[in-house]
Design a protein around this motif. Structure first.
Motif: not given
Length: 323
Positions: A135-151
């Motif tokens: 989780x923390x690796x992806x959060x640091x690489x792509x800010x706002x990634x939570x908004x893209x989940x389900x796409x």
């Protein structure tokens, strides 16, 4: 340290009437907890493969049609949290998370977050590959990634095609890559994911320059986490703009600068407590090393974030290394 573990399972290993129930238990262990349903109680066919490399998890799943709901109760049963990149080699279905919904098909790449409720369903037999990214690796690489989940992104064109080709090669060859090179390869994979799923300018309400600037600011924060006085004022000064503009950069992703600094320090501290060559440092020394000024404050916010005290977490990590 390169840590690997492989598990392979097939419904042929269990009696027909127990196959779906056994598959549910295996999926809970190899992927994450889901409430699964299928249309055939008498017989179910599935093959599962799970392979861990460092903190990343590679999975392969071939199975009969099914649906799955991931609820808050399921999430609470998970010890580790991931963003999951998945692609289908055969079959089709649907994935929903938050306000987003995507149709999964052969050649598309979907993204979901293990920390939030989700739904998926397949209409036919399917063959799926997944990469679970910490989780923390992806959060640091792509800010706002939570908004893209389900796409999802199209794996047949543009950056999506590069990502799909890379994921296929990675699943096939990760065991043949020198252990010293694997961390760099996995970091490159996360960067490619970030490029393929990066939101449009319209979605994040900013320009390409603003996104690039935010990335540089976050890199600056990571490089200076050990500075106790790191905060909005001196970060803004380092980039020659106002603290107000700095807050605007982060607010578009529903986070404050101070929250991002705190979470980065917590995840760095947690990683340090898992690292064998830092066993000689006390918990207080680890906290100070990562910019916390007060050990009691560190213990309190650590428990709020990870649901256990730093000492309990360190003991658990130590016991896992010995098992």
């Amino acid at each position: 340290m390169d840590v690997q573990k492989t598990e392979i399972w097939d419904t042929k290993m269990v009696p027909r009437m127990s196959q779906f129930r056994a598959f549910q238990q295996v999926l809970d262990r190899t992927h994450s907890h889901w409430d699964l349903k299928n249309s055939n109680d008498d017989h179910y066919t599935a093959e599962v493969r799970r392979h861990t490399v460092n903190d990343f998890v590679f999975t392969e799943l071939a199975a009969d049609p099914l649906t799955g709901n991931r609820t808050i109760s399921d999430i609470r049963q998970s010890d580790h949290h991931y963003f999951c990149l998945l692609y289908l080699e055969a079959g089709d279905g649907v994935l929903r998370q938050g306000p987003n919904e995507s149709k999964a098909a052969a050649g598309s790449i979907a993204l979901w977050d293990s920390t939030r409720p989700a739904f998926f369903g397949t209409h036919s037999q399917f063959h799926q590959f997944s990469l679970l990214i910490p989780h923390e690796v992806a959060l640091q690489s792509l800010p706002g990634i939570e908004d893209l989940c389900g796409l999802n992104v199209d794996g047949n064109e543009g950056t999506g095609a590069l990502l799909l080709s890379h994921l296929r090669q990675l699943h096939d060859t990760i065991d043949t890559i020198d252990t010293q090179d694997r961390p760099a390869i996995l970091r490159a994979t996360v960067d490619l994911m970030a490029a393929a799923f990066r939101p449009s300018e319209e979605k994040i309400g900013g320009t390409a320059f603003r996104r690039a600037l935010l990335t540089r600011v976050q890199e600056h924060i990571i490089e200076n986490l050990g500075e106790p006085d790191l905060g909005p004022q001196n970060i803004a000064a380092a980039f020659c703009f106002s603290p107000r503009y700095l807050h605007r950069l982060f607010n578009q992703f529903d986070m404050t600068v101070s929250d991002w600094i705190k979470r980065s320090r917590l995840f760095r501290s947690r990683s340090d407590m898992e690292t064998p060559y830092l066993d000689g440092l006390s918990i207080t020394q680890i906290a100070m090393k990562n910019g916390f000024k007060d050990s009691s404050h560190f213990s309190r916010v650590f428990k709020q974030e990870f649901s256990m005290s730093p000492r309990a977490y360190r003991n658990q990590a130590h016991n896992l290394r010995l098992s």
